[in-house]
Enzyme design. Structure first.
Site, PDB file in Angstrom:
ATOM      1  N   HIS A 186       1.741   4.775  -2.662  1.00 47.76           N
ATOM      2  CA  HIS A 186       1.900   6.207  -2.359  1.00 47.76           C
ATOM      3  C   HIS A 186       3.289   6.686  -2.788  1.00 47.76           C
ATOM      4  CE1 HIS A 186      -1.801   6.972  -0.201  1.00 47.76           C
ATOM      5  NE2 HIS A 186      -1.574   6.053   0.725  1.00 47.76           N
TER       6      HIS A 186
ATOM      7  N   HIS B 180       0.834  -1.207   0.000  1.00 44.41           N
ATOM      8  CA  HIS B 180       0.000   0.000   0.000  1.00 44.41           C
ATOM      9  C   HIS B 180       0.872   1.262   0.000  1.00 44.41           C
ATOM     10  CE1 HIS B 180      -3.706   2.273   1.233  1.00 44.41           C
ATOM     11  NE2 HIS B 180      -2.789   3.062   1.775  1.00 44.41           N
ATOM     12  N   GLU B 181       1.811   1.339   0.936  1.00 44.97           N
ATOM     13  CA  GLU B 181       2.643   2.544   1.049  1.00 44.97           C
ATOM     14  C   GLU B 181       3.557   2.701  -0.165  1.00 44.97           C
ATOM     15  OE1 GLU B 181       1.784   4.595   3.213  1.00 44.97           O
ATOM     16  OE2 GLU B 181       0.692   3.318   4.622  1.00 44.97           O
TER      17      GLU B 181
ATOM     18  N   GLU C 272      -4.726   8.165  -2.679  1.00 46.38           N
ATOM     19  CA  GLU C 272      -5.228   6.867  -2.217  1.00 46.38           C
ATOM     20  C   GLU C 272      -5.478   5.941  -3.415  1.00 46.38           C
ATOM     21  OE1 GLU C 272      -5.439   4.978   1.315  1.00 46.38           O
ATOM     22  OE2 GLU C 272      -5.073   7.129   1.084  1.00 46.38           O
TER      23      GLU C 272
END
EC number: 3.4.17.19
Lengths: 496, 496
Positions: free
Chosen positions: A268, A264-265, A294
């Site tokens: 980003h 997930h990160e 997001e």
């Protein structure tokens, strides 16, 4: 045509701000990852001093004059886009009186600080005492921003995170989701009740998990010459675009959350690492919105990470870095990472239940800011909506109910929709990719991820804030946000 | 009596400066320990922006007026001391024209950057081309500072690191050392030639060395709630007094340097951690001078660290964290850590040869700044002095000769004396301690180190910059710097 003197001066001012923001970001990362406890007071004072400086730089009357001047003289489309984003940043700093900003900072800090214990103690009544002040001040903020920007109070707050998004649109989008989501969750749970899945066995040493995380980050194209992976209590993506710092947290009894958190990160991070280098010092060179940010982390986590094709690709890595066991077979990993189970906590929610958590919060915070309900009405509404959307009973359970999130404690109203907008954008991107690449999953399974990264790089990362969100998405997808793709994605993955 | 308005305003200004310095220190630490390579350009720009800001804050004409006003109104001794140190910091920022400061920064950066390759290539001629400019600008700086402060040019530069110290004193002190040191080195080497010592066997994994280092730091009273240990190419003590960041570097084939390096930096760290908390935001609350700072690291490294009593105390820790072997017996550790061997390189020098390296550099840089020699005269002088003081032949070997140090490349003339002054102060402190505690070594061997820390805390750390160096040392020791203690310490340790 050459730059006007006013625009040139603005460039110098925003370059200074960019450099100050660099220091704030690194000091903030250090605070969360490295700083020992006794450094906290001095750090907080130093950070506050920097904030005062940045605020003073942005509220300098000379900047406002230059902005007006440059807007009249702007020659190119690029310059106009740059000025539009400068104006936006100027407004955020200038529309509110300093006393309100300070009162909000104080009330928010007090409420958040006390909340940490009140949550643990299930103490809604205690929380309410501080929270009423936070709500009062956020309503004042919303009112002031709304009258300056000509929109509704809630839209004015949402505009901080999702420029241009209207609650009329969100109402329509979330209203539709509310119709089909509960039924879908029921059907998926019925289907999954019959599945047999193996649970991972064993304890997983932190260093092995870290090595696995680094290997997967490498696979996902993270540039280790321009960033790092570290540990923090609350995982985040911080640092600066030139040096992106992501974090995770490890549990030796469960590697799955940490691994998916890293994926997930990394989403980003690649957005930040992919922003155009020549615009980094300007507002127009930053990420478009929280929802678009997001959409990158969820492209990585949901569209790629929990995709059976991707899980089959990393299954050998999991076996290599942790240990070889039947639970790590591709089919079983896909079952593990798509398990649906309605629960109390948003951050622990699965892909399917997550939107219900967000819709609930959106509806409550909008009514609160618009003055339709008061703070004391929240628990009853929370119970009712949890029951209705997820069939979960939260009565009297404030700790796992309306006290669970940090967002409201410091007045960050208007943020929650970004999570589900991000999930929807991500589903739409991948639907568009699949249209031109019918073999996308085969490519992913074969490790040919560059087709995905190239698409995101070209359509999102390199565009930064050049276009308003709707135009960015339309240029990328041929149409603006269309939530049908999200529903189709969920039905395909969970019922297909 | 209450503070004057001028003094109150100065407090606010220096508090801001202290907070900016906090950010600069943390960003600098991060740059040396954590930052990936692609972060460098943005970091350098952010740091430079902060320097400009701090310089502008210190050169604000209103500050100069307040300083003058407050000096006329100062009521208490504490306030006068505080103003004396503010005035010193003001002078450092205000006595030089901005163009000279900028020219020096540019010339220094160019020379230092090229030096990294030139050193490796033994390229003195290439170095000389950049270095002449550095010398020229440093002479201008020295001249300007000297006429403003009424001292010699070299003293004006040394004043940046050792306020109040005069080269007339250094000449006398180092002149005496030059008389007895070469003979002492010869005698010690003759004595050590007959010693039998065991060399440590084995490879020492980094993580085990780190744990040993942390254990020894704990023994030395490092406050881990207010600091950290990390890794960097060049070991240093950085961060801020509230959060002290020390570093080391590890070699798996040699733990001895790293361990003693950690002990050295822990000495710097405890000085910072022991500075008075209520004065940290003011110049008067900072470390007294580079020589006094070095006296703390050398109290830890030389007076404690290489002391046989201390080595017997940590011998069991070394066995516990690395492995148990005959070389780690206390007597053998004492032999290992007191081995004398003249060599080319200052930073690798033993306790006995180190002053010779410093005296050589002091003599050359003073003559250079005072215009008695030119840059091209350095190699011949270097050869002559290395031969005379240490019996080492460096002809044609610039790499291990006059190109070895970073100090001159960016114009940090006047710093070198601090190293040996620090060693002398440290010897003097311990002589004074021994006078009132004849059983000091027994106490150290028994782990009762608090007597040492209490003395340093009371006499040095808690005094910060309240007194000029001479007065600080006189109050602590009953007399100002007396180099006889240094000679007595060396003779006792190496011939005793």
């Amino acid at each position: 045509m050459s730059q006007s003197p006013a625009y040139a001066s603005l460039l110098a001012r925003f370059t200074r701000l960019h450099r100050f923001a660099h220091l704030a970001a690194i000091a903030g990362w250090d605070q969360a990852t490295m700083m020992p406890p006794k450094g906290n007071e001095a750090r907080a004072a130093a950070q506050a001093e920097l904030e005062v400086l940045m605020h003073a730089t942005l509220t300098d009357p000379a900047l406002a004059q230059e902005l007006q001047q440059a807007e009249q003289e702007a020659h190119s489309e690029a310059e106009r886009a740059s000025l539009r984003e400068m104006r936006r940043e100027w407004q955020q700093a200038n529309l509110l009186p300093a006393e309100l900003v300070e009162a909000q900072a104080l009330a928010g800090a007090r409420c958040e600080h006390a909340w940490r214990e009140q949550r643990a103690n299930n103490d809604w009544t205690g929380f309410l005492q501080n929270f009423r002040e936070v709500v009062k001040l956020s309503r004042q903020e919303a009112q002031l921003l709304a009258s300056a920007q000509g929109c509704t109070p809630y839209d004015a707050l949402m505009n901080k995170y999702e420029p241009g998004m209207k609650s009329a649109d969100i109402d329509r989008i979330f209203g539709t989701v509310k119709v089909w989501l509960p039924g879908l969750i029921s059907r998926v749970m019925a289907k999954q009740a019959e599945e047999k899945l193996l649970l991972p066995q064993g304890s997983f040493p932190v260093e092995q998990q870290r090595q696995l995380g680094l290997a997967v980050m490498g696979l996902l194209g993270f540039d280790f010459d321009a960033g790092r992976l570290d540990v923090s209590v609350h995982p985040f993506c911080g640092g600066v675009p030139e040096d992106v710092r992501i974090t995770t947290r490890y549990r030796e009894d469960d590697f799955m959350q940490s691994l998916m958190g890293i994926i997930h990160e990394t989403g980003h991070a690649r957005y930040e690492q992919g922003l155009p280098r020549d615009l980094l010092h300007l507002p127009v060179g930053r990420a478009r919105s929280m929802g678009i940010h997001e959409s990158q982390s969820l492209s990585f986590e949901m569209q790629l990470g929990r995709n059976p094709a991707f899980l089959s690709l990393i299954s050998p890595l999991i076996c290599q870095y942790l240990c070889d066991q039947p639970a790590f077979a591709p089919e079983n990993l896909a079952l593990l990472y798509s398990r649906v189970h309605p629960g109390y906590i948003r951050v622990d929610a699965d892909e399917l239940c997550y939107p219900a958590h967000v819709i609930l919060r959106y509806e409550i915070e909008k009514a609160l800011i618009e003055g339709e309900i008061e703070a004391e009405d929240i628990p009853a509404l929370w119970d009712e909506k949890m029951q209705s959307y997820l069939g979960v009973d939260t009565r009297g359970n404030y700790r796992q109910g309306c006290l669970q999130d940090i967002h409201w404690t410091d007045g960050s109203f208007g943020y929650f929709p970004s999570y589900t907008l991000g999930a929807m954008y991500a589903a739409q991107y991948f639907a568009v990719m699949r249209r031109s690449m019918t073999d996308l999953d085969q490519r992913i399974a074969a490790g040919d991820l560059s087709v995905v990264f190239d698409w995101l790089e070209q359509n999102i990362w390199s565009q930064a804030s050049r276009y308003p969100t709707d135009e960015l998405v339309s240029r990328a997808c041929g149409e603006a946000l269309n939530p049908d793709y999200f529903r189709a994605h969920l039905e395909a993955r969970y019922l297909g």
